[in-house]
Design an enzyme around this catalytic site. Structure first.
Site, PDB file in Angstrom:
ATOM      1  N   GLN A  89      46.966  49.688  35.037  1.00 49.62           N
ATOM      2  CA  GLN A  89      46.091  50.661  34.410  1.00 49.62           C
ATOM      3  C   GLN A  89      46.648  51.103  33.052  1.00 49.62           C
ATOM      4  OE1 GLN A  89      43.129  51.781  35.231  1.00 49.62           O
ATOM      5  NE2 GLN A  89      42.923  50.784  37.227  1.00 49.62           N
ATOM      6  N   TYR A 112      41.369  42.330  46.067  1.00 47.41           N
ATOM      7  CA  TYR A 112      41.633  42.369  44.625  1.00 47.41           C
ATOM      8  C   TYR A 112      42.869  43.249  44.407  1.00 47.41           C
ATOM      9  CZ  TYR A 112      36.616  41.239  44.949  1.00 47.41           C
ATOM     10  OH  TYR A 112      35.396  40.712  45.304  1.00 47.41           O
ATOM     11  N   GLU A 169      44.775  38.671  46.394  1.00 46.13           N
ATOM     12  CA  GLU A 169      44.671  38.660  44.930  1.00 46.13           C
ATOM     13  C   GLU A 169      44.694  37.203  44.469  1.00 46.13           C
ATOM     14  OE1 GLU A 169      44.524  38.901  41.117  1.00 46.13           O
ATOM     15  OE2 GLU A 169      44.410  40.800  42.215  1.00 46.13           O
ATOM     16  N   ASP A 191      39.137  46.830  44.905  1.00 44.99           N
ATOM     17  CA  ASP A 191      39.171  47.221  43.493  1.00 44.99           C
ATOM     18  C   ASP A 191      38.750  46.007  42.676  1.00 44.99           C
ATOM     19  OD1 ASP A 191      39.659  48.368  41.041  1.00 44.99           O
ATOM     20  OD2 ASP A 191      41.839  48.310  41.204  1.00 44.99           O
ATOM     21  N   CYS A 215      35.329  50.110  38.225  1.00 43.67           N
ATOM     22  CA  CYS A 215      35.471  50.326  36.788  1.00 43.67           C
ATOM     23  C   CYS A 215      34.160  50.110  36.050  1.00 43.67           C
ATOM     24  CB  CYS A 215      36.552  49.414  36.209  1.00 43.67           C
ATOM     25  SG  CYS A 215      36.229  47.652  36.427  1.00 43.67           S
TER      26      CYS A 215
END
Length: 403
Positions: A237, A268, A290, A334, A361
């Protein structure tokens, strides 16, 4: 003969997803940057190039002048993006920087509400978009990408362009990152990434065009009192308070919903940020998934003190490859900006989890996926919004889904 693009005086009536604003001209929607709802602005149509003869249902334009300003208009936080500059010379990356911070957050909530109304079905209320620090929304970017053109010019791109703009300020960058940018010299054409990780020492990562990347340096970040190893150029982030803010929100959503005897999934999962949250909530069996191999390696290292299986795989393929009858306790996901998509949502539903926590997001992708969950019998028990990207149109949301 092609007519010249028309210049119009328009009233701005709304905001669109993506940081542009909405006006109408003779029944046609016109998307306009650098404006605010309630303003009257003079614009030049840029798309389509055919100008007034074009019959498409929408146009794109650029703001030339503000004729009647909103009370929420402020001097732009980035001088090189101000409306007083020629449109082609305005930098991108701070598309709401001309708006008071409180109003920026109201507009972000409005974008989310309109997305929920359109894609998620009736009855869902968008939350307030909360600030994550008490500052003026500047000096937060721990990661900045600059570009180098064929003449050696270094800077950000102009908005909606790949033209490099030479700038004297980088107001959204952390001070150390900005200082490192001013020290750049003799870079080859391509990109230069500047990264300030948890140790505070800025890494300069040149990305020349066509060059092969060497083995990346590993750095560390800290969230929730835990160190996370991550590649210097890997995903983390950007706001220094973001990882811990999201981790806390996910933890609050999971509180009392984690069965220590169940298998829990972090999809994710990156380098393990939310798998760590699952562990802190009492999960003893966690699978984090991932697609980036290096991130998965880091996740295994970062979570070596708890029982975590770190899997390198695309989430959609991993879920469809699970044995029939596999069940889950809680699922945290995510996804990237495009969202999870119907297939992943249906695969999560098939796991019959006790709860799903969705970190988003992109408000439109979130709304679409919430609509799919709702169609499968899930409800949104809570929804939070966080202004992790002040002065830009981006923000994050965390949703708790229950049956």
């Amino acid at each position: 003969m092609t007519s010249s693009p028309p210049v119009l005086d328009l009233d701005i009536t709304g905001i669109a997803h993506g940081g542009t604003f909405i006006a109408r001209h003779e029944g046609r929607v016109v998307f306009v940057p650098d404006a605010i709802p309630g303003e009257r602005v003079r614009v030049r149509v840029t798309e389509p190039a055919g100008g007034a003869a074009d019959t498409r249902s929408f146009w794109r334009a650029e703001t030339l002048e503000v004729l009647e300003a909103s009370p929420h208009r402020r001097e732009h936080v980035w001088a090189e993006a101000d409306v007083s500059r020629a449109p082609e010379d305005r930098v991108g990356g701070a598309d709401l920087g001309h708006i008071a911070l409180d109003e920026q957050r109201r507009l972000k909530r409005r974008v989310l509400q309109e997305a929920l109304d359109k894609f998620a079905g009736p009855g869902l209320q968008a939350p307030e978009v909360q600030p994550v620090d008490g500052g003026d929304g500047t000096a937060w970017r721990t990661r900045v990408s600059l570009h180098v053109d064929d003449e050696g010019r270094i800077g950000p791109y102009a908005a909606r362009s790949h033209r490099v703009i030479d700038v004297a300020t980088l107001p959204l960058a952390r001070p150390a990152v900005a200082d490192a940018a001013w020290g750049l010299r003799a870079q080859k054409p391509g990109r230069v990434d500047l990264v300030e990780p948890g140790d505070g020492r800025v890494r300069v990562l040149p990305r020349p065009e066509g060059a092969r990347r060497g083995r990346p340096e590993s750095v560390y970040e800290i969230a929730g009192g835990r160190r996370f190893r991550v590649d210097a150029g890997g995903f983390w982030q950007v706001h220094p308070n973001a990882a811990e803010t999201l981790q806390q929100a996910v933890g609050e959503a999971l509180a009392g919903r984690v069965d220590a005897d169940a298998t829990h999934f972090d999809l994710y999962g990156g380098v393990g940020l939310f798998a760590a949250t699952l562990g802190a909530q009492g999960a003893a069996d966690i699978i984090t998934v991932e697609s980036d191999r290096r991130a998965t390696e880091h996740a295994a290292h970062n979570l070596s003190d708890i029982d975590v299986q770190a899997v390198t795989a695309r989430v959609d393929r991993f879920l469809t490859g699970l044995p029939e009858g596999t069940a889950a306790g809680a699922v945290v996901l995510d996804p990237p900006r495009a969202g999870a998509g119907r297939g992943v949502v249906e695969s999560i539903h098939a796991l019959a989890p006790d709860a799903v926590v969705y970190v988003a997001c992109d408000p439109v992708a979130l709304a679409r996926d919430l609509g799919t969950f709702r169609g499968l019998g899930w409800e949104t028990a809570s929804l939070q919004g966080f202004d992790l990207f002040p002065h830009s149109h981006h923000f994050e949301a965390v949703a708790l889904l229950t049956r």
